[in-house]
Design an enzyme around this catalytic site. Structure first.
Site, PDB file in Angstrom:
ATOM      1  N   LYS A   1      45.962  53.227  57.736  1.00 64.27           N
ATOM      2  CA  LYS A   1      44.898  53.045  57.820  1.00 64.27           C
ATOM      3  C   LYS A   1      44.551  52.512  59.261  1.00 64.27           C
ATOM      4  O   LYS A   1      45.059  51.742  59.815  1.00 64.27           O
ATOM      5  CB  LYS A   1      44.647  51.802  56.959  1.00 64.27           C
ATOM      6  CG  LYS A   1      43.256  51.973  55.974  1.00 64.27           C
ATOM      7  CD  LYS A   1      43.276  50.658  55.002  1.00 64.27           C
ATOM      8  CE  LYS A   1      41.974  50.719  54.543  1.00 64.27           C
ATOM      9  NZ  LYS A   1      41.689  49.606  53.455  1.00 64.27           N
TER      10      LYS A   1
HETATM   11  O1  G3P Z   1      39.979  48.031  51.294  1.00 60.29           O
HETATM   12  C1  G3P Z   1      38.767  48.080  51.884  1.00 60.29           C
HETATM   13  C2  G3P Z   1      37.782  47.478  50.998  1.00 60.29           C
HETATM   14  O2  G3P Z   1      37.707  48.171  49.862  1.00 60.29           O
HETATM   15  C3  G3P Z   1      37.219  46.097  51.303  1.00 60.29           C
HETATM   16  O3  G3P Z   1      36.139  45.776  50.242  1.00 60.29           O
HETATM   17  O4  G3P Z   1      35.053  44.243  48.972  1.00 60.29           O
HETATM   18  O5  G3P Z   1      36.084  43.516  51.244  1.00 60.29           O
HETATM   19  O6  G3P Z   1      34.022  44.849  51.303  1.00 60.29           O
HETATM   20  P1  G3P Z   1      35.180  44.453  50.441  1.00 60.29           P
END
Ligand code: G3P
Length: 215
Positions: free
Chosen positions: A83
């Site tokens: 990533k």
């Molecule tokens: O893994 C990246 C992403 O899905 C993060 O989600 O909920 O922290 O905005 P969030």
């Protein structure tokens, strides 16, 4: 649409994988930090549970640093996808990694132009962060739609990985648009299963089953 679980918690990953619905896993530094365990230990455990793409994020922000981390992560297991943040240095790293045959998931994508450049650089996946755009009164799903169209228009092989998904409606919308992948928190996977009519229907069947005379 492929379903990935967005988690570094091995119990959550085991639970969802056992349901047979998990095609891969995405992690990020915040999710790994929550486990309180070393990054590589967490990755080793995840690779044992899920046989599919497992995203592991670099923390360097310069080309050389990202390349060193990426090569070391990719060496750990054939399923590791590196990533990389969507910054200029990140795109340079994506181009080299792609040329070396290392798969990438370009993360923190918030605009169609960013997503177009990531695909041009050779990204395997691009992750638009739906929920975080919604959080600031934008329309996160619009970017998923734009990226799916842009990649289709030019036959770009990059897959749109809808991330930062917060609830089941996001999942329905992403699948109707044709996102290649959606990465879901453990809680959202369970929300997708749940239906009150299933629960009340099952309750009634079980109650009626008790009235059936035994042979
Ligand atoms: O893994 C990246 C992403 O899905 C993060 O989600 O909920 O922290 O905005 P969030």
């Amino acid at each position: 649409m492929q379903i990935f679980i967005d988690s570094a918690d091995i119990e959550e990953i085991r639970d969802a994988a056992a349901m047979g619905v998990v095609d891969g896993v995405t992690t990020n530094p915040s999710l790994v930090a929550k486990t309180g365990r070393p990054f590589k230990d967490v990755l080793v455990d995840i690779c044992e549970v899920v046989d599919g793409p497992i995203s592991a994020e670099v923390i360097a922000t310069d080309y050389d640093g990202m390349m060193t981390e990426a090569r070391s992560l990719a060496k750990m297991h054939k399923n590791i996808v590196v990533k990389i943040p969507l910054i200029a240095e990140g795109l340079k790293a994506v181009r080299t990694l792609t040329d070396e045959g290392i798969r990438t998931n370009v993360t923190l994508c918030f605009s169609p132009t960013q997503g177009l450049l990531a695909a041009k650089a050779g990204a395997t996946y691009v992750s638009p962060f739906i929920g975080r755009i919604d959080d600031i009164s934008g329309n996160g799903m619009e970017i998923v739609e734009q990226l799916v169209t842009i990649y289709q228009n030019y036959g770009l092989p990059t897959q749109v990985l809808a991330a930062s998904i917060r609830h089941p409606v996001h999942v329905v919308q992403a699948s109707l648009i044709g996102a290649h992948v959606a990465t879901l928190p453990h809680k959202v996977i369970h929300q997708l299963v749940k239906h009150p009519l299933t629960d009340s229907g099952l309750e009634r069947f079980l109650a009626d089953a008790k009235k059936i005379p035994s042979s």
